[in-house]
Design a protein around this motif. Structure first.
Motif, PDB file in Angstrom:
ATOM      1  N   GLU A  82       0.813  -1.213   0.000  1.00  0.00           N
ATOM      2  CA  GLU A  82       0.000   0.000   0.000  1.00  0.00           C
ATOM      3  C   GLU A  82       0.848   1.265   0.000  1.00  0.00           C
ATOM      4  OE1 GLU A  82      -2.935  -0.139   3.027  1.00  0.00           O
ATOM      5  OE2 GLU A  82      -3.905  -1.949   2.238  1.00  0.00           O
ATOM      6  N   THR A  83       1.959   1.245   0.701  1.00  0.00           N
ATOM      7  CA  THR A  83       2.828   2.424   0.745  1.00  0.00           C
ATOM      8  C   THR A  83       3.354   2.768  -0.641  1.00  0.00           C
ATOM      9  OG1 THR A  83       3.517   1.896   3.002  1.00  0.00           O
ATOM     10  CG2 THR A  83       4.910   3.415   1.761  1.00  0.00           C
ATOM     11  N   GLU A  84       3.770   1.745  -1.368  1.00  0.00           N
ATOM     12  CA  GLU A  84       4.276   1.948  -2.729  1.00  0.00           C
ATOM     13  C   GLU A  84       3.164   2.429  -3.656  1.00  0.00           C
ATOM     14  OE1 GLU A  84       6.609  -0.570  -6.235  1.00  0.00           O
ATOM     15  OE2 GLU A  84       6.409  -1.419  -4.210  1.00  0.00           O
ATOM     16  N   ALA A  85       1.955   1.878  -3.476  1.00  0.00           N
ATOM     17  CA  ALA A  85       0.813   2.296  -4.298  1.00  0.00           C
ATOM     18  C   ALA A  85       0.492   3.767  -4.061  1.00  0.00           C
ATOM     19  CB  ALA A  85      -0.401   1.432  -3.981  1.00  0.00           C
ATOM     20  N   LEU A  86       0.489   4.180  -2.798  1.00  0.00           N
ATOM     21  CA  LEU A  86       0.189   5.575  -2.457  1.00  0.00           C
ATOM     22  C   LEU A  86       1.250   6.510  -3.033  1.00  0.00           C
ATOM     23  CD1 LEU A  86      -1.560   7.630  -0.981  1.00  0.00           C
ATOM     24  CD2 LEU A  86      -0.254   7.153   1.099  1.00  0.00           C
ATOM     25  N   LYS A  87       2.516   6.101  -2.944  1.00  0.00           N
ATOM     26  CA  LYS A  87       3.587   6.930  -3.494  1.00  0.00           C
ATOM     27  C   LYS A  87       3.460   7.077  -5.011  1.00  0.00           C
ATOM     28  CE  LYS A  87       7.151   6.175   0.043  1.00  0.00           C
ATOM     29  NZ  LYS A  87       8.483   5.591   0.347  1.00  0.00           N
ATOM     30  N   THR A  88       3.067   5.997  -5.685  1.00  0.00           N
ATOM     31  CA  THR A  88       2.891   6.054  -7.144  1.00  0.00           C
ATOM     32  C   THR A  88       1.783   7.021  -7.519  1.00  0.00           C
ATOM     33  OG1 THR A  88       3.660   3.770  -7.409  1.00  0.00           O
ATOM     34  CG2 THR A  88       2.360   4.700  -9.211  1.00  0.00           C
ATOM     35  N   LEU A  89       0.646   6.912  -6.847  1.00  0.00           N
ATOM     36  CA  LEU A  89      -0.474   7.822  -7.108  1.00  0.00           C
ATOM     37  C   LEU A  89      -0.070   9.265  -6.831  1.00  0.00           C
ATOM     38  CD1 LEU A  89      -3.446   5.801  -5.562  1.00  0.00           C
ATOM     39  CD2 LEU A  89      -3.149   6.349  -7.983  1.00  0.00           C
ATOM     40  N   ALA A  90       0.585   9.481  -5.694  1.00  0.00           N
ATOM     41  CA  ALA A  90       0.962  10.843  -5.307  1.00  0.00           C
ATOM     42  C   ALA A  90       1.985  11.435  -6.276  1.00  0.00           C
ATOM     43  CB  ALA A  90       1.520  10.848  -3.885  1.00  0.00           C
ATOM     44  N   TYR A  91       2.982  10.637  -6.675  1.00  0.00           N
ATOM     45  CA  TYR A  91       4.046  11.144  -7.528  1.00  0.00           C
ATOM     46  C   TYR A  91       3.504  11.632  -8.877  1.00  0.00           C
ATOM     47  CZ  TYR A  91       8.461  11.460 -10.053  1.00  0.00           C
ATOM     48  OH  TYR A  91       9.523  11.922 -10.789  1.00  0.00           O
ATOM     49  N   TYR A  92       2.619  10.836  -9.476  1.00  0.00           N
ATOM     50  CA  TYR A  92       2.155  11.173 -10.816  1.00  0.00           C
ATOM     51  C   TYR A  92       0.862  11.988 -10.841  1.00  0.00           C
ATOM     52  CZ  TYR A  92       5.688   8.022 -12.665  1.00  0.00           C
ATOM     53  OH  TYR A  92       6.888   7.437 -12.986  1.00  0.00           O
ATOM     54  N   HIS A  93       0.038  11.890  -9.819  1.00  0.00           N
ATOM     55  CA  HIS A  93      -1.252  12.581  -9.833  1.00  0.00           C
ATOM     56  C   HIS A  93      -1.287  13.851  -8.990  1.00  0.00           C
ATOM     57  CE1 HIS A  93      -3.713   8.756 -11.110  1.00  0.00           C
ATOM     58  NE2 HIS A  93      -2.696   9.011 -11.903  1.00  0.00           N
ATOM     59  N   ALA A  94      -0.266  14.056  -8.128  1.00  0.00           N
ATOM     60  CA  ALA A  94      -0.315  15.227  -7.256  1.00  0.00           C
ATOM     61  C   ALA A  94       1.083  15.757  -6.922  1.00  0.00           C
ATOM     62  CB  ALA A  94      -1.059  14.896  -5.964  1.00  0.00           C
ATOM     63  N   ASP A  95       2.022  15.599  -7.848  1.00  0.00           N
ATOM     64  CA  ASP A  95       3.381  16.127  -7.650  1.00  0.00           C
ATOM     65  C   ASP A  95       4.022  15.635  -6.354  1.00  0.00           C
ATOM     66  OD1 ASP A  95       3.351  17.633 -10.053  1.00  0.00           O
ATOM     67  OD2 ASP A  95       2.197  19.204  -9.064  1.00  0.00           O
ATOM     68  N   GLY A  96       3.682  14.418  -5.940  1.00  0.00           N
ATOM     69  CA  GLY A  96       4.309  13.824  -4.769  1.00  0.00           C
ATOM     70  C   GLY A  96       3.611  14.072  -3.448  1.00  0.00           C
ATOM     71  N   ASP A  97       2.482  14.804  -3.447  1.00  0.00           N
ATOM     72  CA  ASP A  97       1.767  15.134  -2.212  1.00  0.00           C
ATOM     73  C   ASP A  97       0.821  13.990  -1.833  1.00  0.00           C
ATOM     74  OD1 ASP A  97       0.437  16.200  -0.085  1.00  0.00           O
ATOM     75  OD2 ASP A  97      -0.386  17.929  -1.156  1.00  0.00           O
ATOM     76  N   GLU A  98       1.213  13.210  -0.834  1.00  0.00           N
ATOM     77  CA  GLU A  98       0.397  12.062  -0.421  1.00  0.00           C
ATOM     78  C   GLU A  98      -0.862  12.478   0.322  1.00  0.00           C
ATOM     79  OE1 GLU A  98       2.683   9.145   1.646  1.00  0.00           O
ATOM     80  OE2 GLU A  98       4.238   9.041   0.087  1.00  0.00           O
ATOM     81  N   ASN A  99      -0.959  13.737   0.742  1.00  0.00           N
ATOM     82  CA  ASN A  99      -2.159  14.224   1.429  1.00  0.00           C
ATOM     83  C   ASN A  99      -3.109  14.978   0.509  1.00  0.00           C
ATOM     84  OD1 ASN A  99      -1.520  13.303   4.082  1.00  0.00           O
ATOM     85  ND2 ASN A  99       0.032  14.918   4.211  1.00  0.00           N
ATOM     86  N   ASP A 100      -2.800  14.992  -0.766  1.00  0.00           N
ATOM     87  CA  ASP A 100      -3.680  15.643  -1.736  1.00  0.00           C
ATOM     88  C   ASP A 100      -5.053  14.965  -1.708  1.00  0.00           C
ATOM     89  OD1 ASP A 100      -3.703  17.444  -4.394  1.00  0.00           O
ATOM     90  OD2 ASP A 100      -4.793  15.573  -4.781  1.00  0.00           O
ATOM     91  N   PRO A 101      -6.168  15.731  -1.680  1.00  0.00           N
ATOM     92  CA  PRO A 101      -7.513  15.131  -1.598  1.00  0.00           C
ATOM     93  C   PRO A 101      -7.797  14.117  -2.695  1.00  0.00           C
ATOM     94  CG  PRO A 101      -7.637  17.491  -1.227  1.00  0.00           C
ATOM     95  CD  PRO A 101      -6.222  17.213  -1.641  1.00  0.00           C
ATOM     96  N   LEU A 102      -7.351  14.419  -3.923  1.00  0.00           N
ATOM     97  CA  LEU A 102      -7.583  13.486  -5.029  1.00  0.00           C
ATOM     98  C   LEU A 102      -6.867  12.169  -4.770  1.00  0.00           C
ATOM     99  CD1 LEU A 102      -8.479  12.671  -7.904  1.00  0.00           C
ATOM    100  CD2 LEU A 102      -6.394  13.791  -8.747  1.00  0.00           C
ATOM    101  N   VAL A 103      -5.602  12.238  -4.402  1.00  0.00           N
ATOM    102  CA  VAL A 103      -4.803  11.032  -4.154  1.00  0.00           C
ATOM    103  C   VAL A 103      -5.400  10.228  -3.007  1.00  0.00           C
ATOM    104  CG1 VAL A 103      -2.566  10.192  -3.339  1.00  0.00           C
ATOM    105  CG2 VAL A 103      -2.679  11.967  -5.099  1.00  0.00           C
ATOM    106  N   ARG A 104      -5.807  10.914  -1.940  1.00  0.00           N
ATOM    107  CA  ARG A 104      -6.393  10.212  -0.794  1.00  0.00           C
ATOM    108  C   ARG A 104      -7.688   9.506  -1.183  1.00  0.00           C
ATOM    109  NH1 ARG A 104      -6.702  14.933   3.435  1.00  0.00           N
ATOM    110  NH2 ARG A 104      -7.920  13.400   4.593  1.00  0.00           N
ATOM    111  N   TYR A 105      -8.497  10.176  -1.992  1.00  0.00           N
ATOM    112  CA  TYR A 105      -9.754   9.549  -2.405  1.00  0.00           C
ATOM    113  C   TYR A 105      -9.500   8.368  -3.341  1.00  0.00           C
ATOM    114  CZ  TYR A 105     -14.359   8.690  -4.269  1.00  0.00           C
ATOM    115  OH  TYR A 105     -15.518   8.074  -4.646  1.00  0.00           O
ATOM    116  N   GLU A 106      -8.612   8.544  -4.320  1.00  0.00           N
ATOM    117  CA  GLU A 106      -8.276   7.442  -5.235  1.00  0.00           C
ATOM    118  C   GLU A 106      -7.783   6.227  -4.452  1.00  0.00           C
ATOM    119  OE1 GLU A 106      -6.520   8.452  -9.402  1.00  0.00           O
ATOM    120  OE2 GLU A 106      -5.536   9.758  -7.953  1.00  0.00           O
ATOM    121  N   PHE A 107      -6.855   6.474  -3.545  1.00  0.00           N
ATOM    122  CA  PHE A 107      -6.246   5.396  -2.770  1.00  0.00           C
ATOM    123  C   PHE A 107      -7.282   4.665  -1.926  1.00  0.00           C
ATOM    124  CE2 PHE A 107      -3.799   4.121   1.131  1.00  0.00           C
ATOM    125  CZ  PHE A 107      -3.060   3.107   0.537  1.00  0.00           C
ATOM    126  N   GLU A 108      -8.116   5.418  -1.238  1.00  0.00           N
ATOM    127  CA  GLU A 108      -9.129   4.798  -0.382  1.00  0.00           C
ATOM    128  C   GLU A 108     -10.212   4.111  -1.195  1.00  0.00           C
ATOM    129  OE1 GLU A 108      -8.789   4.289   2.657  1.00  0.00           O
ATOM    130  OE2 GLU A 108      -7.117   5.645   3.109  1.00  0.00           O
TER     131      GLU A 108
END
Length: 526
Positions: free
Chosen positions: A229-255
């Motif tokens: 899960e950590t690697e998945a979250l980092k992948t989403l954050a890196y490409y979808h939110a410039d690396g911000d793991e707390n970005d609302p979009l990334v958090r919603y996608e991940f959850e």
């Protein structure tokens, strides 16, 4: 406002309110990088298109016909169908590789096999060696073509998922164009290199993938399934939110990914292949994906698509140069139409495009039949010219939906747990339809001439009826939301509510929650 009606706004994949409107593919460096990797995956479809058009073009090369002793009827059908027989042999293994070792390694394995197979094909000394190489081409292509579109759909930024996944199958025509013009260009080579050169060029897309695919990120959904899960979250954050793991979009996608998989485990009770028969939602999915897969190859497109030289010869156009030139022009026309349609999938929706495509195909194929019959009966040259025009119009109608949408639609209606297996069913259906088509079409055309076209005219009407009654609209939904549509509204509500709550987008009483980025606005579901 109640928790059940607090959702992201209806819009581009239901993520509209959570996406930064300033983040687009042309002004964000990481989205540019992501799209570069996606283009590398799209190359798989180009390789497939090259193969189909190359075989069509080789049939117009006297050097190829002479070397292989003028294959006709059954042997010609086998030469056309053997690649899909090879694909069929690989499909039982493809979903296990995709789900077991990952999408990315599966692409590498398939591309490597393609490079080896095309080398053997180029060096062929007999028709048996050529047929064996084409079997291996199909076998390798199976793995790359199974994993690549899934990785495209699961990696894409939400705003661009549908157009990019639709572009995947549309780029089949790009390979077709390159192959058509490669065979046209090698026509004047007075040796076996007239056909060996186009065969060697077939390896180029796969060779590029072999060297670069390891740099492509792995699917976040695959990583979550494997407990990374950590690697998945980092992948989403890196490409979808410039690396911000707390970005609302990334958090919603991940959850939402986690919620969808949790639903499959605890509620849907997925049990592998048997789940396709034990769930009404999965039965609906299978019915649709088998139908659109079969329709994509059994709508009359296999005649001009794989045996254009035979069709042109039957209407009096026998000059090899003219045949190759028409093959190249029609390939360019098909690509333009397919890419134009790919850009509209979220604007018009799937049902509108599919139904419009089927109805227009019925009309234009019927007109082809009339022109073919008139030329055969009376020798009217104007009817022959009219048939070429209706082939082009039919191609535009086919590419309105059946090039861009079949892969996109099949992937988005399948849940993650059955996506690889369901996509395998889809591909097996296509291969079976192609094998039948490619083997039977030259025999049937030789025996029935224009009367064979009437069979497809009747079948196209049946397609229109099926699509009208059974096709489900999936416009503006995420992968998890779309999959849940088939399991009922309750499933969709549970997945979305859990994702919203876990992501911190809403609290338990339905109010927006704040984090260090500020409050995230939510709107009521329309």
């Amino acid at each position: 406002m109640t928790p059940s009606n607090v959702k992201p706004a209806s819009g581009a994949n239901a993520y509209t309110d959570l996406m930064d409107p300033k983040r687009t593919w042309y002004n964000n460096r990481r989205l540019m990088i992501l799209h570069a990797w996606i283009v590398l995956l799209l190359v798989t479809s180009t390789a497939s298109g090259y193969d189909g058009s190359m075989v069509n073009g080789l049939q117009s090369l006297p050097q190829w016909e002479t070397y292989f002793n003028f294959p006709t009827k059954g042997k010609l059908g086998l030469l056309g169908a053997i690649q899909n027989i090879g694909s069929l042999a690989g499909y039982p293994f493809a979903p296990y590789l995709c789900d077991g070792i990952g999408r990315k390694p599966t692409v590498f394995i398939g591309a490597s096999m393609m490079v080896i197979a095309t080398a053997i094909q180029t060096a062929s000394q007999s028709v048996g060696m050529f047929i064996g190489a084409r079997f291996l081409v199909g076998f390798g292509l199976t793995f790359a073509a199974s994993a690549s579109p899934m990785l495209v759909a699961e990696l894409s930024y939400p705003k661009y998922r549908a157009p990019l996944t639709s572009t995947y199958n549309s780029l089949w025509h790009l390979g077709s164009i390159v192959a058509a013009w490669a065979t046209f260009g090698s026509f004047k080579v007075q040796s076996t290199w007239a056909w060996r050169l186009p065969s060697a060029l077939q390896a180029v897309p796969s060779l590029v993938q072999v060297f670069l695919v390891w740099f492509v990120p792995e699917s976040p959904r695959y990583l979550v399934r494997k407990g990374k899960e950590t690697e998945a979250l980092k992948t989403l954050a890196y490409y979808h939110a410039d690396g911000d793991e707390n970005d609302p979009l990334v958090r919603y996608e991940f959850e939402e990914i986690k919620a969808g998989m949790e639903f499959d485990r605890t509620v849907a009770a997925n049990i592998g292949w048997r789940s396709f028969l034990s769930s009404s939602g999965n039965l609906k999915r299978v019915r649709i994906i088998i139908a659109i897969a079969f329709f994509s190859q059994w709508s009359g497109n296999g005649l001009a698509g794989y045996y254009l030289n035979k069709v042109l010869s039957d209407i009096g156009i026998t000059n090899p140069t003219t045949q190759l030139l028409l093959n190249g022009i029609l390939s360019i026309w098909s690509l333009v139409c397919a890419l134009a349609a790919s850009s509209t999938v979220e604007r018009f929706g799937r049902r509108v495009l599919f139904l419009s495509s089927a109805c227009l195909m019925t009309l234009f194929f019927t007109m082809q039949t009339v022109c073919f019959a008139r030329f055969t009966i009376s020798g009217d040259k104007n009817a022959a010219r009219g048939m070429i025009a209706f082939i082009a119009l039919y191609s535009a109608a086919y590419n309105l939906a059946f090039s861009p949408l079949i892969v996109c639609y099949a992937l988005e209606i399948l849940k993650y747990d059955v996506r690889a297996k369901g996509f395998c069913v889809f591909n097996v259906t296509i291969s079976i339809a192609l094998i039948f088509n490619q083997y039977v079409n030259p025999i049937a055309l030789a025996a029935l001439n224009w009367k064979y076209y009437v069979v497809y005219c009747v079948w196209l009407v049946c397609e229109c009826i099926f699509l009208y009654f059974y096709l489900v609209e999936t416009k503006n939904h995420t992968l998890e939301e779309t999959a849940a549509i088939f399991d009922g509204e309750v499933a969709r509500e549970k997945i979305t509510d859990l994702a919203l709550t876990q992501a911190g987008v809403v609290n338990e009483v339905g109010n927006p929650m704040s984090d260090d980025k500020g409050s995230v606005e939510c709107v009521e579901k329309s």
